[in-house]
Design an enzyme around this catalytic site. Structure first.
Site, PDB file in Angstrom:
ATOM      1  N   TYR A  57      93.342  60.729  51.325  1.00  0.00           N
ATOM      2  CA  TYR A  57      93.584  61.902  50.475  1.00  0.00           C
ATOM      3  C   TYR A  57      94.648  62.798  51.117  1.00  0.00           C
ATOM      4  O   TYR A  57      95.580  63.246  50.455  1.00  0.00           O
ATOM      5  CB  TYR A  57      92.273  62.671  50.277  1.00  0.00           C
ATOM      6  CG  TYR A  57      92.358  63.791  49.260  1.00  0.00           C
ATOM      7  CD1 TYR A  57      92.307  63.532  47.892  1.00  0.00           C
ATOM      8  CD2 TYR A  57      92.490  65.128  49.661  1.00  0.00           C
ATOM      9  CE1 TYR A  57      92.379  64.559  46.956  1.00  0.00           C
ATOM     10  CE2 TYR A  57      92.567  66.153  48.735  1.00  0.00           C
ATOM     11  CZ  TYR A  57      92.502  65.867  47.387  1.00  0.00           C
ATOM     12  OH  TYR A  57      92.586  66.895  46.459  1.00  0.00           O
ATOM     13  N   SER A  81      97.726  69.711  47.161  1.00  0.00           N
ATOM     14  CA  SER A  81      96.493  70.340  47.655  1.00  0.00           C
ATOM     15  C   SER A  81      96.890  71.108  48.908  1.00  0.00           C
ATOM     16  O   SER A  81      97.959  70.851  49.481  1.00  0.00           O
ATOM     17  CB  SER A  81      95.472  69.246  48.012  1.00  0.00           C
ATOM     18  OG  SER A  81      94.417  69.770  48.805  1.00  0.00           O
TER      19      SER A  81
HETATM   20  N1  NAD Z   1      89.065  71.024  42.883  1.00  0.00           N
HETATM   21  C1  NAD Z   1      89.646  71.256  44.049  1.00  0.00           C
HETATM   22  O1  NAD Z   1      89.089  71.936  44.929  1.00  0.00           O
HETATM   23  C2  NAD Z   1      91.032  70.712  44.317  1.00  0.00           C
HETATM   24  C3  NAD Z   1      91.716  71.179  45.431  1.00  0.00           C
HETATM   25  C4  NAD Z   1      92.992  70.691  45.705  1.00  0.00           C
HETATM   26  C5  NAD Z   1      93.572  69.764  44.864  1.00  0.00           C
HETATM   27  N2  NAD Z   1      92.883  69.307  43.784  1.00  0.00           N
HETATM   28  C6  NAD Z   1      93.549  68.332  42.931  1.00  0.00           C
HETATM   29  O2  NAD Z   1      93.597  68.815  41.614  1.00  0.00           O
HETATM   30  C7  NAD Z   1      93.703  67.729  40.701  1.00  0.00           C
HETATM   31  C8  NAD Z   1      92.716  67.915  39.589  1.00  0.00           C
HETATM   32  O3  NAD Z   1      91.426  67.854  40.126  1.00  0.00           O
HETATM   33  P1  NAD Z   1      90.191  68.707  39.555  1.00  0.00           P
HETATM   34  O4  NAD Z   1      89.694  69.525  40.667  1.00  0.00           O
HETATM   35  O5  NAD Z   1      90.544  69.322  38.265  1.00  0.00           O
HETATM   36  O6  NAD Z   1      89.109  67.547  39.391  1.00  0.00           O
HETATM   37  P2  NAD Z   1      88.627  66.739  38.118  1.00  0.00           P
HETATM   38  O7  NAD Z   1      87.860  65.600  38.657  1.00  0.00           O
HETATM   39  O8  NAD Z   1      87.984  67.652  37.149  1.00  0.00           O
HETATM   40  O9  NAD Z   1      89.987  66.249  37.452  1.00  0.00           O
HETATM   41  C9  NAD Z   1      90.656  65.085  37.812  1.00  0.00           C
HETATM   42  C10 NAD Z   1      90.905  64.301  36.543  1.00  0.00           C
HETATM   43  O10 NAD Z   1      91.695  63.162  36.856  1.00  0.00           O
HETATM   44  C11 NAD Z   1      91.184  62.081  36.108  1.00  0.00           C
HETATM   45  N3  NAD Z   1      91.534  60.816  36.750  1.00  0.00           N
HETATM   46  C12 NAD Z   1      90.998  60.255  37.864  1.00  0.00           C
HETATM   47  N4  NAD Z   1      91.576  59.080  38.123  1.00  0.00           N
HETATM   48  C13 NAD Z   1      92.508  58.895  37.157  1.00  0.00           C
HETATM   49  C14 NAD Z   1      93.441  57.876  36.879  1.00  0.00           C
HETATM   50  N5  NAD Z   1      93.520  56.787  37.662  1.00  0.00           N
HETATM   51  N6  NAD Z   1      94.250  58.013  35.816  1.00  0.00           N
HETATM   52  C15 NAD Z   1      94.170  59.090  35.029  1.00  0.00           C
HETATM   53  N7  NAD Z   1      93.298  60.087  35.214  1.00  0.00           N
HETATM   54  C16 NAD Z   1      92.486  59.987  36.276  1.00  0.00           C
HETATM   55  C17 NAD Z   1      89.683  62.292  36.065  1.00  0.00           C
HETATM   56  O11 NAD Z   1      89.077  61.586  35.002  1.00  0.00           O
HETATM   57  C18 NAD Z   1      89.599  63.798  35.911  1.00  0.00           C
HETATM   58  O12 NAD Z   1      89.514  64.226  34.570  1.00  0.00           O
HETATM   59  C19 NAD Z   1      93.496  66.467  41.543  1.00  0.00           C
HETATM   60  O13 NAD Z   1      94.764  65.879  41.820  1.00  0.00           O
HETATM   61  C20 NAD Z   1      92.869  67.003  42.821  1.00  0.00           C
HETATM   62  O14 NAD Z   1      93.112  66.167  43.926  1.00  0.00           O
HETATM   63  C21 NAD Z   1      91.631  69.770  43.487  1.00  0.00           C
END
Ligand code: NAD
Length: 251
Positions: free
Chosen positions: A156, A143
């Site tokens: 986080y 991130s």
């Molecule tokens: N959306 C943002 O603004 C953003 C920014 C920076 C980083 N991220 C990172 O991107 C990645 C994806 O996030 P996203 O934004 O697509 O959100 P999202 O919630 O759509 O996707 C995250 C997925 O991880 C799954 N998950 C959660 N805990 C889990 C576990 N213990 N085992 C297996 N799967 C699990 C959830 O069910 C979900 O489908 C994450 O690592 C998040 O921290 C997101």
């Protein structure tokens, strides 16, 4: 639509039940890879698999909680047995909880367990297969909070900084073995994770304004970077933390 040249390859994506993981699974499949779709969200994975198959691609599903070592081991074994190997891995599953007490022990343990230890355990199992195959490519989701501070979320922020460090470690450890390891650092992206925030129109404007480009990113904009990092086009790229954030960390 770019084809990143992954015909005949096998890709594993965690957190593929929605958001960035689903978007990446679709780009891997579009580029010719057979995709192992994994998440704790089984219904979301079924949708992702359906989308890949509807587009003519090949996908399999295995449920895995990435914070559980035995499940991670089983996921990688299932990928090999169901799809014939493992060439590209996108360790993307993550959680980001907004709570008042971010120094709570349970929050700390769970956030580190999923967001950092989960990535480590995936890398550990994936690298064993890739070493036997003579190479591979791993991308871990960090991130912009893996590069700059976040005053609200200690666990986080620490986990995502850890993911950047772990990716650099893997790059050095396996450089001569042909395994490239990189991190992707998304800015503010419109996904189910940020949906609770964007539902409030006023807060949505705040989120848009946080990025110099004046908008949140799309999951597909992270997915294109991830699959490029896994592709032959990035053959000399390893140990990199690629920022895809609309300029948020450029200031
Ligand atoms: N959306 C943002 O603004 C953003 C920014 C920076 C980083 N991220 C990172 O991107 C990645 C994806 O996030 P996203 O934004 O697509 O959100 P999202 O919630 O759509 O996707 C995250 C997925 O991880 C799954 N998950 C959660 N805990 C889990 C576990 N213990 N085992 C297996 N799967 C699990 C959830 O069910 C979900 O489908 C994450 O690592 C998040 O921290 C997101």
């Amino acid at each position: 639509m770019i084809d990143y040249g992954l015909g005949g390859k096998v890709a594993l994506v965690t957190g593929a039940g929605g958001g960035i993981g689903r978007a990446a699974a679709l780009v891997f499949a579009r580029s010719g890879a057979a995709v192992m779709v994994s998440d704790v969200n089984e219904a979301g994975c079924a949708e992702t698999v359906g989308m890949i198959e509807a587009a003519g691609g090949k996908a399999a599903f295995q449920r895995c909680d990435v914070s559980q070592a035995d499940q991670v081991k089983a996921l990688v074994a299932a990928t090999v047995s169901m799809l014939g190997g493992l060439d590209c891995a996108f360790n993307n599953a993550g959680i980001n909880r907004v709570t008042d007490d971010q120094y709570d022990d349970e929050i700390w343990a769970r956030d580190i367990g999923v967001n950092l230890t989960g990535v480590m355990m995936c890398m550990r199992e994936e690298s064993k297969v890739m070493l036997e195959r003579g190479g591979g490519a791993i991308v871990n989701t960090a991130s912009i909070n893996g590069l700059v501070g976040n005053g609200a979320q200690p666990a986080y922020t620490a986990a995502k900084h850890g993911v950047v460090g772990l990716s650099r470690h893997g790059a050095l450890r396996w450089a001569k073995a042909g395994i490239r390891v990189n991190a992707v650092c998304p800015g503010v992206i419109e996904t189910p994770m940020t949906a609770p925030l964007t539902q409030n129109a006023e807060f949505r404007q705040v989120l848009d304004a946080m990025t110099p480009m004046g908008r949140m990113g799309a999951a597909s904009e992270i997915a294109e970077a991830v699959v490029w990092l896994c592709s032959p086009a990035a053959s000399f790229v390893t140990g990199h933390a690629m920022v895809v954030d609309g300029g948020a960390t450029a200031t």
